[in-house]
Design a protein around this motif. Structure first.
Motif, short mmCIF file in Angstrom:
data_model
loop_
_atom_site.label_atom_id
_atom_site.label_comp_id
_atom_site.label_asym_id
_atom_site.label_seq_id
_atom_site.Cartn_x
_atom_site.Cartn_y
_atom_site.Cartn_z
N TYR A 80 2.54 6.84 -6.57
CA TYR A 80 1.56 7.68 -7.25
C TYR A 80 1.71 9.14 -6.83
O TYR A 80 1.65 10.05 -7.67
N LEU A 96 -7.09 7.79 -1.62
CA LEU A 96 -7.02 6.58 -2.42
C LEU A 96 -6.58 5.38 -1.57
O LEU A 96 -7.09 4.27 -1.72
N LEU A 97 -5.60 5.62 -0.70
CA LEU A 97 -5.15 4.53 0.19
C LEU A 97 -6.30 4.06 1.08
O LEU A 97 -6.52 2.86 1.25
N TRP A 121 -4.83 -0.96 -8.78
CA TRP A 121 -4.50 -1.52 -7.47
C TRP A 121 -5.39 -2.71 -7.14
O TRP A 121 -4.91 -3.75 -6.66
N SER A 164 -8.88 2.13 -1.12
CA SER A 164 -8.42 0.80 -1.50
C SER A 164 -8.43 -0.15 -0.31
O SER A 164 -8.72 -1.34 -0.44
N SER A 175 -3.75 11.10 -2.35
CA SER A 175 -3.10 9.81 -2.14
C SER A 175 -3.64 9.11 -0.89
O SER A 175 -3.89 7.90 -0.90
N TRP A 233 0.85 3.75 -3.43
CA TRP A 233 0.29 5.10 -3.38
C TRP A 233 1.36 6.15 -3.14
O TRP A 233 1.22 7.32 -3.54
N MET A 291 -6.50 4.25 -11.37
CA MET A 291 -5.53 3.87 -10.33
C MET A 291 -6.16 2.90 -9.33
O MET A 291 -5.50 1.93 -8.90
N LEU A 292 -7.42 3.15 -8.94
CA LEU A 292 -8.09 2.22 -8.04
C LEU A 292 -8.28 0.85 -8.69
O LEU A 292 -8.11 -0.20 -8.05
N THR A 334 -8.48 8.69 -11.38
CA THR A 334 -8.65 8.08 -10.05
C THR A 334 -9.23 6.68 -10.16
O THR A 334 -8.77 5.74 -9.49
N GLN A 378 0.83 -1.21 0.00
CA GLN A 378 0.00 0.00 0.00
C GLN A 378 0.86 1.26 0.00
O GLN A 378 0.65 2.19 -0.78
#
Length: 352
Positions: free
Chosen positions: A24, A53-54, A135, A57, A50, A21, A131-132, A128, A17
């Motif tokens: 990124y 997003l973390l 991951w 996820s 970031s 990120w 990227m999700l 976005t 993780q």
């Protein structure tokens, strides 16, 4: 799977993780520098994005762990098909509200931040979501691979346990048959020759001690098996006396070759029971072992065929048992054949 695992974060997951990120975030900063949009406000926006997003996820992972026992890989992907766009849209709405607040409340800190536009909103939402999705697919593929590997390991572990149980059953079947047969022979000698009966009991105790030590092994060295066979033949000789003769012709280089415990004893017992016992004058049991090539060797037990009607035809348990134990120890690399004729030969081929 209970929900306790949701709060159990493996170290590899946390590192993945942070690396993903964090990379990124670093890429966003590099692009901001290249586009002359680098500022403290831009860095703040990137860091906030970031972390959002973390967090998102991580929540997707929690949902996956809760439902992985009910959802297939395909159904999980279908759910991600609407969860990821929804999450990306929510993130960008929150992020653009934050940007609007900066422009409205602290315009002096808005350097490097582009004002709201529909095209940029759509572009950032797509970025976005991408990227999700990236991951999620990486995590999902690794998780499914690990799950399949654990399932396969569990399958082979269960197979090994099943084989061990089967092998223990086969050994107990052989041991009980051998024990009752030997005790019957010794019982017949108690009144006729007490000294021979006592010696036979001592031989039986020594033999059984060795057999019990072999319970934990799938194979044993041939030399140990031959020691047990010699003890068994000594016990049988108490009953058959001069009617039973035996000889060994063993290649010394094969003494450390592996055989299933009691395999040779089973073949010798079969030779005596269905050959020597059915002849008025008895006969000779020959035990031979020789190399066939660098990877195989051959074991033979030969006896003269019975000339009298068999008092007990048997049900083939001995040879069937021997074949089962060969299959467990060596699979298809070992064979057991019975050659019938004036002399009966049990021939076993095994890998070195």
């Amino acid at each position: 799977m209970n929900q306790g695992h949701v709060t159990n974060y493996p170290r590899q997951y946390l590192l993945a993780q942070g690396f993903f990120w964090g990379s990124y975030l670093l890429l966003n900063i590099i692009f901001a520098v290249l586009w002359n949009s680098f500022s403290n406000a831009a860095i703040g926006i990137f860091v906030t994005l970031s972390f959002m997003l973390l967090f998102t996820s991580h929540q997707l992972r929690a949902l996956y762990l809760r439902g992985q026992s009910q959802l297939t890989f395909l159904r999980t992907c279908l759910h991600l098909g609407w969860l990821i766009p929804l999450a990306a849209l929510t993130i960008q709405i929150v992020l653009h509200l934050l940007i609007y607040a900066v422009f409205a409340l602290a315009p002096e800190h808005s350097a490097g931040i582009h004002p709201f536009s529909a095209s940029s909103f759509v572009l950032y939402t797509f970025n976005t979501a991408f990227m999700l999705a990236l991951w999620s697919m990486l995590y999902l593929l690794r998780s499914e691979f690990k799950k399949r590997r654990e399932t396969e390991i569990a399958h082979w572990r269960d197979q090994a346990k099943l084989r061990e149980i089967e092998l223990q059953f086969l050994r107990s079947q052989i041991n009980s048959h051998f024990l009752f047969n030997s005790l019957n022979n010794l019982r017949a000698l108690i009144l006729e020759d007490p000294h021979a009966a006592r010696k036979g009991l001592a031989d039986l105790a020594t033999l059984l001690r060795g057999l019990l030590q072999a319970e934990a092994h799938t194979t044993v060295p041939l030399r140990e098996e031959l020691d047990w066979v010699r003890g068994y033949l000594a016990l049988e000789a108490l009953q058959f006396e001069q009617r039973l003769q035996y000889e060994f012709a063993i290649d010394d280089s094969l003494l450390d070759a592996k055989v299933p415990p009691l395999l040779v004893q089973t073949l010798v017992e079969n030779a005596i029971k269905h050959g020597i016992a059915g002849r008025r004058t008895g006969g000779l049991v020959s035990l031979r072992a020789q190399r066939l090539n660098d990877s195989e060797w051959q074991l033979e037990v030969e006896n003269p065929a019975a000339e009298l009607p068999a008092l007990h035809q048997g049900n083939g348990i001995g040879l069937a048992n021997a074949r089962e134990r060969l299959a467990i120890a060596f699979g298809e690399r070992a064979t057991l054949e019975l050659q019938l004729g004036e002399h009966v030969v049990a021939r076993v081929c095994m890998p070195l």
